[in-house]
Design a protein around this motif. Structure first.
Motif, PDB file in Angstrom:
ATOM      1  N   SER A 153       9.246 -53.402  63.215  1.00 53.99           N
ATOM      2  CA  SER A 153      10.517 -54.119  63.188  1.00 53.99           C
ATOM      3  C   SER A 153      11.615 -53.220  63.693  1.00 53.99           C
ATOM      4  CB  SER A 153      10.844 -54.573  61.761  1.00 53.99           C
ATOM      5  OG  SER A 153      11.171 -53.445  60.964  1.00 53.99           O
ATOM      6  N   GLY A 154      12.778 -53.866  64.040  1.00 51.09           N
ATOM      7  CA  GLY A 154      13.918 -53.085  64.485  1.00 51.09           C
ATOM      8  C   GLY A 154      14.384 -52.115  63.432  1.00 51.09           C
ATOM      9  N   GLY A 155      14.272 -52.503  62.159  1.00 53.01           N
ATOM     10  CA  GLY A 155      14.691 -51.627  61.078  1.00 53.01           C
ATOM     11  C   GLY A 155      13.844 -50.371  60.987  1.00 53.01           C
ATOM     12  N   ASP A 156      12.543 -50.509  61.266  1.00 52.35           N
ATOM     13  CA  ASP A 156      11.650 -49.351  61.254  1.00 52.35           C
ATOM     14  C   ASP A 156      12.021 -48.372  62.367  1.00 52.35           C
ATOM     15  OD1 ASP A 156      10.242 -50.305  59.096  1.00 52.35           O
ATOM     16  OD2 ASP A 156       8.764 -51.336  60.325  1.00 52.35           O
ATOM     17  N   VAL A 157      12.326 -48.896  63.530  1.00 52.50           N
ATOM     18  CA  VAL A 157      12.765 -48.049  64.634  1.00 52.50           C
ATOM     19  C   VAL A 157      14.051 -47.332  64.250  1.00 52.50           C
ATOM     20  CG1 VAL A 157      13.605 -48.039  67.018  1.00 52.50           C
ATOM     21  CG2 VAL A 157      11.667 -49.474  66.400  1.00 52.50           C
ATOM     22  N   TRP A 158      14.979 -48.069  63.675  1.00 54.88           N
ATOM     23  CA  TRP A 158      16.270 -47.492  63.312  1.00 54.88           C
ATOM     24  C   TRP A 158      16.116 -46.377  62.282  1.00 54.88           C
ATOM     25  CZ3 TRP A 158      20.818 -46.271  64.666  1.00 54.88           C
ATOM     26  CH2 TRP A 158      21.780 -45.903  63.722  1.00 54.88           C
ATOM     27  N   SER A 159      15.190 -46.504  61.364  1.00 54.66           N
ATOM     28  CA  SER A 159      15.026 -45.470  60.341  1.00 54.66           C
ATOM     29  C   SER A 159      14.680 -44.127  60.982  1.00 54.66           C
ATOM     30  CB  SER A 159      13.961 -45.875  59.325  1.00 54.66           C
ATOM     31  OG  SER A 159      12.677 -45.926  59.916  1.00 54.66           O
ATOM     32  N   GLU A 160      13.868 -44.148  62.040  1.00 52.23           N
ATOM     33  CA  GLU A 160      13.533 -42.913  62.744  1.00 52.23           C
ATOM     34  C   GLU A 160      14.719 -42.399  63.547  1.00 52.23           C
ATOM     35  OE1 GLU A 160       9.720 -42.619  64.671  1.00 52.23           O
ATOM     36  OE2 GLU A 160       9.077 -44.496  63.751  1.00 52.23           O
ATOM     37  N   GLU A 189       9.888 -54.307  70.142  1.00 49.79           N
ATOM     38  CA  GLU A 189       9.307 -53.641  71.319  1.00 49.79           C
ATOM     39  C   GLU A 189      10.125 -52.444  71.792  1.00 49.79           C
ATOM     40  OE1 GLU A 189      11.599 -57.321  72.820  1.00 49.79           O
ATOM     41  OE2 GLU A 189      10.288 -56.764  71.148  1.00 49.79           O
ATOM     42  N   ASP A 190      11.319 -52.246  71.236  1.00 48.87           N
ATOM     43  CA  ASP A 190      12.149 -51.105  71.627  1.00 48.87           C
ATOM     44  C   ASP A 190      11.525 -49.800  71.139  1.00 48.87           C
ATOM     45  OD1 ASP A 190      14.125 -52.529  72.932  1.00 48.87           O
ATOM     46  OD2 ASP A 190      15.323 -52.817  71.118  1.00 48.87           O
ATOM     47  N   THR A 191      11.562 -48.762  71.998  1.00 45.76           N
ATOM     48  CA  THR A 191      11.087 -47.451  71.585  1.00 45.76           C
ATOM     49  C   THR A 191      12.197 -46.715  70.841  1.00 45.76           C
ATOM     50  OG1 THR A 191      11.836 -46.336  73.606  1.00 45.76           O
ATOM     51  CG2 THR A 191       9.615 -47.302  73.628  1.00 45.76           C
ATOM     52  N   VAL A 192      11.808 -45.678  70.116  1.00 47.66           N
ATOM     53  CA  VAL A 192      12.780 -44.853  69.407  1.00 47.66           C
ATOM     54  C   VAL A 192      13.785 -44.255  70.377  1.00 47.66           C
ATOM     55  CG1 VAL A 192      13.065 -42.748  68.030  1.00 47.66           C
ATOM     56  CG2 VAL A 192      11.237 -44.360  67.477  1.00 47.66           C
ATOM     57  N   ASP A 193      13.300 -43.771  71.527  1.00 52.04           N
ATOM     58  CA  ASP A 193      14.194 -43.134  72.491  1.00 52.04           C
ATOM     59  C   ASP A 193      15.211 -44.114  73.066  1.00 52.04           C
ATOM     60  OD1 ASP A 193      13.271 -40.251  72.894  1.00 52.04           O
ATOM     61  OD2 ASP A 193      11.407 -41.346  73.040  1.00 52.04           O
ATOM     62  N   ALA A 194      14.799 -45.359  73.323  1.00 54.21           N
ATOM     63  CA  ALA A 194      15.717 -46.361  73.866  1.00 54.21           C
ATOM     64  C   ALA A 194      16.826 -46.666  72.867  1.00 54.21           C
ATOM     65  CB  ALA A 194      14.954 -47.631  74.231  1.00 54.21           C
ATOM     66  N   VAL A 195      16.466 -46.811  71.598  1.00 62.73           N
ATOM     67  CA  VAL A 195      17.471 -47.102  70.563  1.00 62.73           C
ATOM     68  C   VAL A 195      18.382 -45.892  70.346  1.00 62.73           C
ATOM     69  CG1 VAL A 195      17.823 -47.772  68.161  1.00 62.73           C
ATOM     70  CG2 VAL A 195      15.970 -48.798  69.473  1.00 62.73           C
ATOM     71  N   MET A 196      17.790 -44.698  70.415  1.00 68.42           N
ATOM     72  CA  MET A 196      18.586 -43.481  70.273  1.00 68.42           C
ATOM     73  C   MET A 196      19.675 -43.414  71.335  1.00 68.42           C
ATOM     74  SD  MET A 196      18.975 -40.363  68.839  1.00 68.42           S
ATOM     75  CE  MET A 196      17.514 -39.511  68.293  1.00 68.42           C
ATOM     76  N   LYS A 197      19.299 -43.713  72.576  1.00 67.21           N
ATOM     77  CA  LYS A 197      20.274 -43.658  73.666  1.00 67.21           C
ATOM     78  C   LYS A 197      21.400 -44.669  73.440  1.00 67.21           C
ATOM     79  CE  LYS A 197      20.611 -43.711  78.699  1.00 67.21           C
ATOM     80  NZ  LYS A 197      19.892 -43.858  79.987  1.00 67.21           N
ATOM     81  N   ALA A 199      22.423 -45.888  70.552  1.00 71.93           N
ATOM     82  CA  ALA A 199      23.234 -45.454  69.413  1.00 71.93           C
ATOM     83  C   ALA A 199      24.173 -44.314  69.791  1.00 71.93           C
ATOM     84  CB  ALA A 199      22.323 -45.026  68.249  1.00 71.93           C
ATOM     85  N   LEU A 200      23.664 -43.361  70.580  1.00 72.43           N
ATOM     86  CA  LEU A 200      24.511 -42.245  71.011  1.00 72.43           C
ATOM     87  C   LEU A 200      25.687 -42.733  71.842  1.00 72.43           C
ATOM     88  CD1 LEU A 200      21.839 -39.531  71.874  1.00 72.43           C
ATOM     89  CD2 LEU A 200      23.731 -39.253  70.256  1.00 72.43           C
ATOM     90  N   LYS A 201      25.442 -43.728  72.692  1.00 71.54           N
ATOM     91  CA  LYS A 201      26.522 -44.281  73.493  1.00 71.54           C
ATOM     92  C   LYS A 201      27.597 -44.894  72.602  1.00 71.54           C
ATOM     93  CE  LYS A 201      27.503 -47.536  77.254  1.00 71.54           C
ATOM     94  NZ  LYS A 201      26.909 -48.471  78.259  1.00 71.54           N
ATOM     95  N   MET A 202      27.158 -45.656  71.582  1.00 72.33           N
ATOM     96  CA  MET A 202      28.119 -46.282  70.662  1.00 72.33           C
ATOM     97  C   MET A 202      28.883 -45.239  69.866  1.00 72.33           C
ATOM     98  SD  MET A 202      25.796 -49.500  69.364  1.00 72.33           S
ATOM     99  CE  MET A 202      27.055 -50.050  68.229  1.00 72.33           C
ATOM    100  N   LEU A 203      28.193 -44.198  69.420  1.00 69.64           N
ATOM    101  CA  LEU A 203      28.845 -43.158  68.648  1.00 69.64           C
ATOM    102  C   LEU A 203      29.857 -42.381  69.483  1.00 69.64           C
ATOM    103  CD1 LEU A 203      25.682 -41.905  66.751  1.00 69.64           C
ATOM    104  CD2 LEU A 203      27.779 -42.705  65.615  1.00 69.64           C
ATOM    105  N   TYR A 204      29.521 -42.183  70.747  1.00 65.71           N
ATOM    106  CA  TYR A 204      30.430 -41.427  71.625  1.00 65.71           C
ATOM    107  C   TYR A 204      31.677 -42.238  71.955  1.00 65.71           C
ATOM    108  CZ  TYR A 204      32.220 -38.643  75.454  1.00 65.71           C
ATOM    109  OH  TYR A 204      33.033 -37.906  76.272  1.00 65.71           O
TER     110      TYR A 204
END
Length: 206
Positions: A153-160, A189-197, A199-204
């Motif tokens: 799930s998306g939540g599982d990806v987000w936890s990582e 289907e989103d990878t951890v790296d895709a979500v990380m990128k 999130a970093l954009k939003m945080l910046y």
């Protein structure tokens, strides 16, 4: 040839940063410009200096591992600098290397610009040429999720992603705020790296 640059980021775009190095602005194309631009003050970026008949371009990476892997990738027939940059934006160096070692075509074909034939060439050309790249991070097991099937799930990806962002120094308040927006845009289907990128954009940008 330029091997690395050190200086502050003075301008940011979706595909590149501009670094001020002793009064000269260098445009550096990066897998994730937002991660590099996050650093306050001076930052060091490892460079691949790419020279063609019609252009001279700089490609920059936060680690030597990414620089080395980029150089290996562009040796593969059908993978140019832009495709190699897309590969590193879609997966960590350790995830890509492990997928090559494991001949994980399913993972490789999910990377930007990579079809089945190119994935097969990556495995054939690079499987015996990647010794020493990413060994320290692979040993920690931090990137194992990038080489397996997407989380349930998306939540599982987000936890990582959240744990990785906390390690970078972001607070729970900042991460909770980002998740309120991001949770509507994260899919199984989103990878951890895709979500990380993302999130970093939003945080910046805040």
């Amino acid at each position: 040839m330029i091997d690395f640059l050190r200086g502050p980021v003075v301008h940011l775009e979706n595909e590149y940063v501009v670094m001020d190095v002793h009064g000269v602005g260098y445009r550096v194309f990066c897998p994730n410009p937002y991660a590099i631009a996050k650093a306050e003050g001076e930052t060091m970026v490892y460079i691949h200096h790419h020279v063609r008949e019609d252009a001279i371009q700089l490609f920059g990476f936060p680690t030597r591992d990414e620089q080395k892997l980029f150089r290996k990738l562009i040796e593969v027939s059908g993978i140019g600098p832009r495709v190699a940059l897309g590969i590193l934006s879609g997966g960590s160096p350790e995830g890509v290397i492990t997928a090559i070692y494991q001949e994980n075509i399913t993972f490789l074909t999910k990377l930007p610009g990579i079809g089945k034939k190119t994935a097969q060439r990556m495995i054939l050309d690079l499987k015996d040429k990647l010794d020493g790249i990413g060994d320290s991070m692979m040993a920690t097991g931090l990137f194992a999720a990038t080489t397996t099937a997407p989380a349930a799930s998306g939540g599982d990806v987000w936890s990582e992603v959240r744990e990785a962002l906390k390690a970078l120094g972001y607070t729970d308040t900042e991460l909770d705020r980002v998740w309120q927006t991001l949770k509507h845009e994260v899919f199984p289907e989103d990878t951890v790296d895709a979500v990380m990128k993302r999130a970093l954009k939003m945080l910046y940008t805040g």
